[in-house]
Scaffold this active site. Sequence first.
Site, PDB file in Angstrom:
ATOM      1  N   LYS A 210      -4.841   9.641  -1.272  1.00 54.49           N
ATOM      2  CA  LYS A 210      -4.985   9.217   0.123  1.00 54.49           C
ATOM      3  C   LYS A 210      -3.861   9.844   0.930  1.00 54.49           C
ATOM      4  O   LYS A 210      -2.879  10.313   0.351  1.00 54.49           O
ATOM      5  CB  LYS A 210      -4.977   7.690   0.238  1.00 54.49           C
ATOM      6  CG  LYS A 210      -3.636   7.025  -0.036  1.00 54.49           C
ATOM      7  CD  LYS A 210      -3.730   5.541   0.317  1.00 54.49           C
ATOM      8  CE  LYS A 210      -2.387   4.878   0.289  1.00 54.49           C
ATOM      9  NZ  LYS A 210      -2.427   3.458   0.583  1.00 54.49           N
TER      10      LYS A 210
ATOM     11  N   ARG B 150       0.858  -1.195   0.000  1.00 48.67           N
ATOM     12  CA  ARG B 150       0.000   0.000   0.000  1.00 48.67           C
ATOM     13  C   ARG B 150       0.885   1.232   0.000  1.00 48.67           C
ATOM     14  O   ARG B 150       1.835   1.291   0.793  1.00 48.67           O
ATOM     15  CB  ARG B 150      -0.856   0.038   1.280  1.00 48.67           C
ATOM     16  CG  ARG B 150      -1.747  -1.149   1.497  1.00 48.67           C
ATOM     17  CD  ARG B 150      -2.100  -1.272   2.973  1.00 48.67           C
ATOM     18  NE  ARG B 150      -0.915  -1.531   3.779  1.00 48.67           N
ATOM     19  CZ  ARG B 150      -0.843  -1.395   5.107  1.00 48.67           C
ATOM     20  NH1 ARG B 150      -1.892  -0.987   5.785  1.00 48.67           N
ATOM     21  NH2 ARG B 150       0.268  -1.657   5.763  1.00 48.67           N
ATOM     22  N   GLU B 151       0.583   2.192  -0.864  1.00 49.27           N
ATOM     23  CA  GLU B 151       1.329   3.439  -0.803  1.00 49.27           C
ATOM     24  C   GLU B 151       1.144   4.042   0.586  1.00 49.27           C
ATOM     25  O   GLU B 151       0.070   3.928   1.182  1.00 49.27           O
ATOM     26  CB  GLU B 151       0.852   4.401  -1.892  1.00 49.27           C
ATOM     27  CG  GLU B 151       1.311   3.954  -3.259  1.00 49.27           C
ATOM     28  CD  GLU B 151       0.840   4.867  -4.380  1.00 49.27           C
ATOM     29  OE1 GLU B 151       0.608   6.057  -4.142  1.00 49.27           O
ATOM     30  OE2 GLU B 151       0.705   4.352  -5.500  1.00 49.27           O
TER      31      GLU B 151
ATOM     32  N   ARG C 186      -2.777  10.240  -9.010  1.00 53.25           N
ATOM     33  CA  ARG C 186      -3.426   9.487 -10.086  1.00 53.25           C
ATOM     34  C   ARG C 186      -4.869   9.176  -9.679  1.00 53.25           C
ATOM     35  O   ARG C 186      -5.114   8.655  -8.606  1.00 53.25           O
ATOM     36  CB  ARG C 186      -2.666   8.182 -10.370  1.00 53.25           C
ATOM     37  CG  ARG C 186      -1.351   8.409 -11.091  1.00 53.25           C
ATOM     38  CD  ARG C 186      -0.597   7.111 -11.261  1.00 53.25           C
ATOM     39  NE  ARG C 186      -0.170   6.547  -9.988  1.00 53.25           N
ATOM     40  CZ  ARG C 186       0.353   5.326  -9.841  1.00 53.25           C
ATOM     41  NH1 ARG C 186       0.499   4.551 -10.885  1.00 53.25           N
ATOM     42  NH2 ARG C 186       0.733   4.900  -8.657  1.00 53.25           N
TER      43      ARG C 186
ATOM     44  N   CYS D 190      -4.300   2.200  -8.620  1.00 53.05           N
ATOM     45  CA  CYS D 190      -4.539   0.750  -8.613  1.00 53.05           C
ATOM     46  C   CYS D 190      -6.016   0.362  -8.612  1.00 53.05           C
ATOM     47  O   CYS D 190      -6.494  -0.247  -9.560  1.00 53.05           O
ATOM     48  CB  CYS D 190      -3.826   0.136  -7.413  1.00 53.05           C
ATOM     49  SG  CYS D 190      -2.065   0.538  -7.406  1.00 53.05           S
TER      50      CYS D 190
ATOM     51  N   ASN E 261      -7.687  -6.444  -5.316  1.00 53.09           N
ATOM     52  CA  ASN E 261      -8.032  -5.022  -5.447  1.00 53.09           C
ATOM     53  C   ASN E 261      -9.513  -4.832  -5.772  1.00 53.09           C
ATOM     54  O   ASN E 261     -10.155  -3.896  -5.278  1.00 53.09           O
ATOM     55  CB  ASN E 261      -7.152  -4.350  -6.505  1.00 53.09           C
ATOM     56  CG  ASN E 261      -5.792  -3.960  -5.925  1.00 53.09           C
ATOM     57  OD1 ASN E 261      -5.542  -4.148  -4.735  1.00 53.09           O
ATOM     58  ND2 ASN E 261      -4.915  -3.437  -6.753  1.00 53.09           N
TER      59      ASN E 261
HETATM   60  C1  UGA Z   1      -4.023  -0.762  -3.164  1.00 54.80           C
HETATM   61  C2  UGA Z   1      -4.137  -2.044  -2.328  1.00 54.80           C
HETATM   62  O1  UGA Z   1      -4.654  -1.722  -1.036  1.00 54.80           O
HETATM   63  C3  UGA Z   1      -2.772  -2.715  -2.182  1.00 54.80           C
HETATM   64  O2  UGA Z   1      -2.897  -3.937  -1.481  1.00 54.80           O
HETATM   65  C4  UGA Z   1      -2.215  -2.971  -3.585  1.00 54.80           C
HETATM   66  O3  UGA Z   1      -0.906  -3.555  -3.519  1.00 54.80           O
HETATM   67  C5  UGA Z   1      -2.124  -1.662  -4.337  1.00 54.80           C
HETATM   68  O4  UGA Z   1      -3.433  -1.073  -4.426  1.00 54.80           O
HETATM   69  C6  UGA Z   1      -1.597  -1.956  -5.712  1.00 54.80           C
HETATM   70  O5  UGA Z   1      -2.296  -2.616  -6.491  1.00 54.80           O
HETATM   71  O6  UGA Z   1      -0.433  -1.644  -6.003  1.00 54.80           O
HETATM   72  P1  UGA Z   1      -3.207   1.730  -2.659  1.00 54.80           P
HETATM   73  O7  UGA Z   1      -3.551   2.044  -4.082  1.00 54.80           O
HETATM   74  O8  UGA Z   1      -1.908   2.197  -2.107  1.00 54.80           O
HETATM   75  O9  UGA Z   1      -3.216   0.135  -2.428  1.00 54.80           O
HETATM   76  O10 UGA Z   1      -4.377   2.342  -1.787  1.00 54.80           O
HETATM   77  P2  UGA Z   1      -5.434   1.818  -0.720  1.00 54.80           P
HETATM   78  O11 UGA Z   1      -4.892   1.949   0.633  1.00 54.80           O
HETATM   79  O12 UGA Z   1      -5.974   0.501  -1.123  1.00 54.80           O
HETATM   80  O13 UGA Z   1      -6.567   2.914  -0.900  1.00 54.80           O
HETATM   81  C7  UGA Z   1      -7.228   3.042  -2.170  1.00 54.80           C
HETATM   82  C8  UGA Z   1      -8.271   4.114  -2.118  1.00 54.80           C
HETATM   83  O14 UGA Z   1      -9.383   3.680  -1.340  1.00 54.80           O
HETATM   84  C9  UGA Z   1      -7.842   5.450  -1.521  1.00 54.80           C
HETATM   85  O15 UGA Z   1      -8.333   6.479  -2.356  1.00 54.80           O
HETATM   86  C10 UGA Z   1      -8.508   5.484  -0.163  1.00 54.80           C
HETATM   87  O16 UGA Z   1      -8.786   6.792   0.261  1.00 54.80           O
HETATM   88  C11 UGA Z   1      -9.790   4.708  -0.452  1.00 54.80           C
HETATM   89  N1  UGA Z   1     -10.399   4.083   0.739  1.00 54.80           N
HETATM   90  C12 UGA Z   1      -9.720   3.150   1.450  1.00 54.80           C
HETATM   91  C13 UGA Z   1     -11.708   4.432   1.106  1.00 54.80           C
HETATM   92  O17 UGA Z   1     -12.358   5.271   0.450  1.00 54.80           O
HETATM   93  N2  UGA Z   1     -12.273   3.831   2.195  1.00 54.80           N
HETATM   94  C14 UGA Z   1     -11.608   2.899   2.926  1.00 54.80           C
HETATM   95  O18 UGA Z   1     -12.194   2.387   3.905  1.00 54.80           O
HETATM   96  C15 UGA Z   1     -10.297   2.553   2.549  1.00 54.80           C
END
Ligand code: UGA
Length: 483
Positions: free
Chosen positions: A328, A155-156, A335, A264, A212
């Site tokens: 986030k 996760r970023e 992106r 992602c 994802n």
């Molecule tokens: C995501 C996955 O969580 C990772 O496991 C994966 O390795 C990565 O994509 C990837 O494919 O490389 P990431 O893109 O860093 O990681 O972000 P997330 O933490 O998953 O958050 C994604 C989005 O969902 C963000 O915009 C965040 O604000 C949103 N989010 C997250 C919500 O709106 N509600 C939540 O409860 C959690």
Amino acid sequence: MLRISVIGTGYLGATHAAGMAELGFEVLGVDNNPAKAAALSAGQVPFHEPGLPELLAGHVAGGRLRFGTSLVEAAEFADVHFLCVGTPPGVNGAADLSQLYSALEGLVPHLTRNCLIVGKSTVPVGTAEALTARIAELAPEGISVDLAWNPEFLREGHAVYDTLHPNRLVFGVTTPDAEWALRQVYATPIAAGSPVVITNMPTAELIKVSANAFLATKISFINAMAELCDLTGADVTLLADALGHDDRIGRKFLGAGLGYGGGCLPKDVRALIARATELGAGESVEFLRDIDAINLRRRERVVEETLALLGGGHRPSGRVGVLGAAFKPLSDDVRDSPALDVARRLHAAGVDVTVFDPAATVPARAVAPQLVFAATAAAALHEADVVLHLTEWREFRELDPAFLRTVARGRVLIDARNTLDPEPWLAAGWDFRAMGRLVESRAASAPRVAPVVTAYPKPPVVPRQLAAPSPLTRLRARVRRTA
Ligand code: UGA
């Protein structure tokens, strides 16, 4: 000890290269962007990722990690080559695999010894098989090249931790040698308890995209419930808490608000729809179209509410102060950022928008130069008629609402991430609004639930003389007769 090359040094590759050095390997990172390779060689990380600058600079200085632009050098140097290039969205949401193919074309013809190539990029199922065929065409005579798929789940914002302590390791392999090499590479996390799933390549490819897609589904599910909460006066935060106590469901990724973004989740959902459709299985993932649509509705909702506050119609007027641009917190990645999307749409509708983000100003300005960026939250809120909280940075929870009331012109704050504590904002006189969350001062004006009338239909009225006697009446009658 095995020597490692990491091809593509973006968010994934740079972190992976530094992580491999931390695990004790000699690592060469290769990028086709000379400026990026030069910055990394100088120990500088060109994006925001907590803990990575220290890790990377330490290993560059110690000589275990270096960066360059030559795939020929990588071919001569390494035993294991990790492919970490981007697979951005192409036509109709399908993944564009051109960077993967050009990496192989630059690397494989120059290989000088047997080696393992490991795909880490997120790809549509079936890609590894096609790449295996291409490798066979490109490999020099007498050189054996194995391909494995080892998807990444970092996760970023937590990338260093996730790289060094993966919550699972997935090895899509076709030979025992490939499995052996991957077990050597990840010996430290495996010894520390990271579970390993050994499988074939299509499964490994699908595990990544389905993980994802599932996370996106959880977020859109709770956002759909938030829409119902808004209509009925229910509270989505408490609803999510209650769901989360069931450990079959869990509380994580039930944060309702502005929805998901980034490089992602949105891309992988659409790429999975595109690939399944290509395979003739579009119906199997039809629901993902709704997941995507619910997600995009969240942004629309904030834009519409803000425009309505600014007079609506064709000529909304006023100033909006936006807190957040990154997709986030703990990241400067913009992106498909929901925050930036909302800011851009408001600007396009004629609103004066000023944005503040603790880390993402430079990348945000590069893609949205039409917006004004402020150096502090207070400056972004200067004379704002409406304030939008769009990325849940911790520092926004520590803002002083009383001071900000003296800075802004209007008093409406929309907490589109449902992470601010309403009390101090309300106490300072803000009109605090949320997304499916019931806020105390607004509870009185919350919509009343239309009473449910059909759930318990009344039994038909039976004329008294026709009603069958109850067993008790019958028993009493018998007792009377025998008395
Ligand atoms: C995501 C996955 O969580 C990772 O496991 C994966 O390795 C990565 O994509 C990837 O494919 O490389 P990431 O893109 O860093 O990681 O972000 P997330 O933490 O998953 O958050 C994604 C989005 O969902 C963000 O915009 C965040 O604000 C949103 N989010 C997250 C919500 O709106 N509600 C939540 O409860 C959690």
